[in-house]
Design an enzyme around this catalytic site. Sequence first.
Site, short mmCIF file in Angstrom:
data_model
loop_
_atom_site.label_atom_id
_atom_site.label_comp_id
_atom_site.label_asym_id
_atom_site.label_seq_id
_atom_site.Cartn_x
_atom_site.Cartn_y
_atom_site.Cartn_z
N CYS A 169 7.48 4.93 -5.23
CA CYS A 169 7.34 5.51 -3.89
C CYS A 169 5.95 6.11 -3.68
CB CYS A 169 8.42 6.56 -3.66
SG CYS A 169 8.28 7.44 -2.11
N CYS A 200 0.81 -1.21 0.00
CA CYS A 200 0.00 0.00 0.00
C CYS A 200 0.85 1.26 0.00
CB CYS A 200 -0.97 -0.01 1.17
SG CYS A 200 -0.23 -0.27 2.79
N ASP A 236 -4.17 0.41 9.79
CA ASP A 236 -3.52 -0.02 11.01
C ASP A 236 -2.79 1.12 11.72
OD1 ASP A 236 -2.80 -2.05 12.86
OD2 ASP A 236 -0.82 -2.19 11.96
N CYS A 281 4.21 6.06 2.94
CA CYS A 281 3.06 5.94 3.85
C CYS A 281 2.64 7.31 4.37
CB CYS A 281 3.42 5.03 5.02
SG CYS A 281 2.04 4.78 6.16
N CYS A 313 -4.14 4.78 -1.29
CA CYS A 313 -4.24 3.75 -0.25
C CYS A 313 -5.68 3.68 0.24
CB CYS A 313 -3.25 4.02 0.88
SG CYS A 313 -3.53 5.54 1.78
#
Length: 390
Positions: free
Chosen positions: A351, A279, A301, A355, A285
């Site tokens: 990339c 992800c 999460d 995140c 995402c």
Amino acid sequence: MAPAPADKGAGDKMTPGVLLSPARPFSVMVKPVGSHCNLACSYCYYLETPRDDPALRQPRMSDELLERFTRQYLEASPGPEVSFVWHGGEPALAGLDFYRRALELQQRYLPAGWTCWNNLQTNGTLLDDEWCSFLAQAHFDVGLSIDGTRAIHDHYRTDRSGAGTYAEVVATCRRLQAHGLQPDLLCTVTARTAARPRDVYRALRDLGTGWIQFIPIVQRDQSAPAGVAVTPDSVSPEGYGDFLCAVFDEWVRRDLRRLDVQMFSETARIWMGGAAGLCWMAPTCGRALIVEVDGGVYSCDHFVTPGHRLGDLQTARLGDLANSPAQLRFGEEKRTALPRQCRECAWLTVCNGGCPKDRFMRTEEGEPGLNYLCPGFKRFFAHAHARLTH
């Protein structure tokens, strides 16, 4: 707790548990005991998850809720293979009977001709021979958390009395192998880990499981008086880049084509024209949801917070929550909030800003949204590009 996974043939070798909805694929990670854990790992982010609601402090997901989740999850899937990922805290605390019941429910609601796949992400300290026999017979995949060398592992991953757990985890790895299971090794990369890349990699390689995942530890220091600060355990961008390059060189020299390192496999997959299986490497995402011990459904999460609670299984359908406006917006913001420096970067395809939890830096022009690990990513991608594309 075991670090968050990715999938084997699907990336953390694609994310485990990939399901297809009428909109886009989504996956679910289940927390059958919430944040309860028998260890006290110093870098664990999940122990700090807000637990104001008494329902989140219950010791285990109820049978009623387990059945509701199983039924909704299978109804949301197109089949013919459906993945169940069990995470924590330490999911083995739910007990063997919980997972026996989970398998019974899967078979009860599974359409004819379909199959289920289960993945247990564990710290390994509770898995005796009975556990290993069950996991082998039920064809579970197991993600085993182990931080490379004994010294590094025992520094971070201690039990509640402060004792290191390395010997127990290695014994569990050997026990799983004796039962015919090769666990996926999940290793965090901290400041201490980054200083010993070859030692860490060789210790993991020599366990002979064939698959390693490295997970960078980046945690904001909320107590810092001003500016952007991370905890002492967090790996630096430069340290992470140097670590990946050193491990990559060792892997290329000795283990290419006989051992999978998730970061290297996923990068190669994208450069060869494939879709991102992780992800954080994908353009958007929001398709990896969390189901908590009380049935609450959250965006990710790393975002199990009141502001990212989508609803609960008692009052809503899982598929509807996955495709709700709030969740779709959460996922799209990964792309729409990218700063110009990222959009113009040579490594954007592998990339995509990384995140969202780590995008708290500013670009050279002062624009917000740059990933903290950006310099490390750039160093690794530039180092590995020629070798992974020829």
